[in-house]
Design a protein around this motif. Structure first.
Motif, PDB file in Angstrom:
ATOM      1  N   GLN A  90       0.690   3.100  -3.177  1.00  0.00           N
ATOM      2  CA  GLN A  90       0.560   4.222  -3.394  1.00  0.00           C
ATOM      3  C   GLN A  90       1.120   4.454  -4.903  1.00  0.00           C
ATOM      4  O   GLN A  90       2.332   4.408  -5.006  1.00  0.00           O
ATOM      5  N   ALA A  95      -1.913   2.444   3.132  1.00  0.00           N
ATOM      6  CA  ALA A  95      -1.411   2.824   2.117  1.00  0.00           C
ATOM      7  C   ALA A  95      -0.064   2.576   1.998  1.00  0.00           C
ATOM      8  O   ALA A  95       0.387   2.667   0.588  1.00  0.00           O
ATOM      9  N   GLN A 145      -4.314   5.882  -3.353  1.00  0.00           N
ATOM     10  CA  GLN A 145      -4.369   4.522  -3.692  1.00  0.00           C
ATOM     11  C   GLN A 145      -5.475   4.457  -4.701  1.00  0.00           C
ATOM     12  O   GLN A 145      -6.179   5.396  -4.993  1.00  0.00           O
TER      13      GLN A 145
END
Length: 136
Positions: free
Chosen positions: A118, A114, A20
């Motif tokens: 991402q 996440a 991230q």
């Protein structure tokens, strides 16, 4: 502060260990002091910039002190009244607690999940319009 935000933006392409953007999972707030009006405008600009970079902003994440308009003492100058100002002290305390509470919540949760944010997954085609059904 403009220079600080520009430096943060310069590093905004760095990724964390979850792939991230680097500032995900961090909290931000601001304290504005001076002897002119504009606390809310400065706070809006700074808090927007921080959240745009990935910082998480809790409620009441800003506080400020406004002295007399025009030339005059700054917050810590003798006779300014800054350190004794109940409005500023209350809002600064609330902001500090909210920042600490949110930081602790994010830490316990392992940061921002996440899934769906991402960079490498997006680049690999994991998005709603991906031609490969594995990536939808």
């Amino acid at each position: 502060m403009k220079r600080v935000v520009e430096r943060l933006y310069a590093c905004s392409s760095i990724l964390n260990d979850k792939d991230q953007y680097a500032y995900y999972g961090r909290v931000g707030g601001c304290l504005i002091t001076g002897n002119e009006d504009g606390v809310k405008h400065c706070a809006m600009n700074l808090l927007y910039s921080l959240q745009h970079l990935g910082y998480t902003i809790p409620p009441q994440a800003d506080a400020g002190w406004i002295g007399e308009a025009g030339p005059g003492p700054s917050y810590l100058d003798p006779g300014s009244g800054g350190p004794e100002n109940d409005f500023t002290n209350r809002n600064t305390s609330f902001m500090a607690w909210n920042l600490m509470h949110l930081a602790a919540m994010l830490k316990r949760a392992g940061g921002i999940p996440a899934h769906g944010n991402q960079r490498s997954a997006w680049d690999a085609g994991c998005r709603s319009d991906a031609p490969n059904p594995e990536h939808r």
